[in-house]
Scaffold this active site. Structure first.
Site, short mmCIF file in Angstrom:
data_model
loop_
_atom_site.label_atom_id
_atom_site.label_comp_id
_atom_site.label_asym_id
_atom_site.label_seq_id
_atom_site.Cartn_x
_atom_site.Cartn_y
_atom_site.Cartn_z
N SER A 147 0.86 -1.18 0.00
CA SER A 147 0.00 0.00 0.00
C SER A 147 0.89 1.22 0.00
O SER A 147 2.08 1.15 0.36
CB SER A 147 -0.88 0.01 1.26
OG SER A 147 -1.53 1.25 1.43
N TYR A 160 -3.45 -0.84 9.85
CA TYR A 160 -3.26 -1.10 8.42
C TYR A 160 -1.89 -0.65 7.96
O TYR A 160 -1.19 -1.38 7.24
CB TYR A 160 -4.37 -0.39 7.65
CG TYR A 160 -4.39 -0.69 6.17
CD1 TYR A 160 -4.93 -1.88 5.70
CD2 TYR A 160 -3.91 0.23 5.23
CE1 TYR A 160 -4.98 -2.16 4.34
CE2 TYR A 160 -3.96 -0.04 3.88
CZ TYR A 160 -4.49 -1.24 3.44
OH TYR A 160 -4.52 -1.51 2.09
#
Length: 255
Positions: A147, A160
């Site tokens: 990400s 996350y």
């Protein structure tokens, strides 16, 4: 503007690769980025085994569903064993992921553990389970989904961000060990992609405007943008690409 409208302004790259005779395992293939990757591999001749919780019936081509809850370690191991009994797996795409948002001072550790379990432990375990036969043959490709939060911190996404930072470093470490043994390990770091995970951000007028102002390409990405990168990394064109974390973000990290 809907997420679909935002995503549809993108054009998937006209890159093709011959994956005929190869079998790819794609986790989280029932929707979003995982589905787009699975469809791209199918279009280019691969057999695709989709590991996901929800049944899907709309795939064409050589698609094989394998239902499993990838947040459950026992189901992860059972699913991998079942797939390996039936298939020689040439490509593994670790796409399935979870983002649970809380201000960190109130972040419940139950949610923290859920994110780490799916985003890190499952990726690590599937890489090991499917990677061992690749090493025995001396060939194989693993593509992890990192990400842009592998590089930045984000907001209210500490679990996350921590998990995707781990995925990026894990990718590099395994690539160091396996590159000389015929197995390519790389990752893709998607930017702001118009998928179900980001519906709330798209709906937030102020945040959506701030995001678009930061993206040099001037648009949200679409799942097909990531699928094109995943096809490249699975192809022979990426034969000398090892241990990279490839941002596909419209230039977001460059600004």
């Amino acid at each position: 503007m809907t997420t679909e409208q935002k995503g549809s302004t993108g054009m998937a790259a006209p890159f093709t690769a011959d994956l005929t005779g190869k079998t790819a395992v794609v986790t989280g293939a029932s929707s979003g980025i995982g589905r787009a990757i699975a469809e791209e591999y199918l279009r280019n001749g691969a057999t695709v085994v989709g590991l996901h919780r929800r049944p899907v019936t709309t795939f064409g081509g050589k698609y094989v569903p394998a239902l499993a809850d990838l947040s459950d370690p026992a189901q992860v191991r059972a699913a991998a064993a079942g797939v390996l009994r039936e298939h020689r797996v040439d490509i593994l795409v670790n796409n399935a992921g979870l983002n649970l948002r809380h201000p960190f001072e109130d972040f419940p550790f139950e949610d923290w553990d859920r994110v780490q379990q799916l985003n890190v432990r499952t990726v690590v375990e599937l890489t090991q389970l499917f990677g061992r036969p690749m090493l025995e043959r001396g060939s194989g490709v693993i593509v992890n989904l990192a990400s842009m939060l592998s590089f930045t911190g984000g907001f209210t996404a500490s679990a996350y961000a921590a998990s995707k930072g781990a995925v990026a470093q894990f990718t590099k470490s395994v690539a160091n060990e396996w590159a000389g043994r015929g197995v390519r390990v790389n990752a893709i770091a998607p930017g702001f992609i118009s998928t179900e995970m980001n519906v709330a951000l798209v709906a937030d007028e102020t945040r959506n405007r701030q995001i678009l102002e930061r993206i040099p390409a001037g648009r949200w990405g679409c799942a097909e943008d990531i699928a094109g990168a995943a096809l490249f990394l699975a192809s022979d064109a990426a034969g000398f690409v090892h241990g990279t974390v490839l941002p596909v973000d419209g230039g977001y990290l460059a600004r």
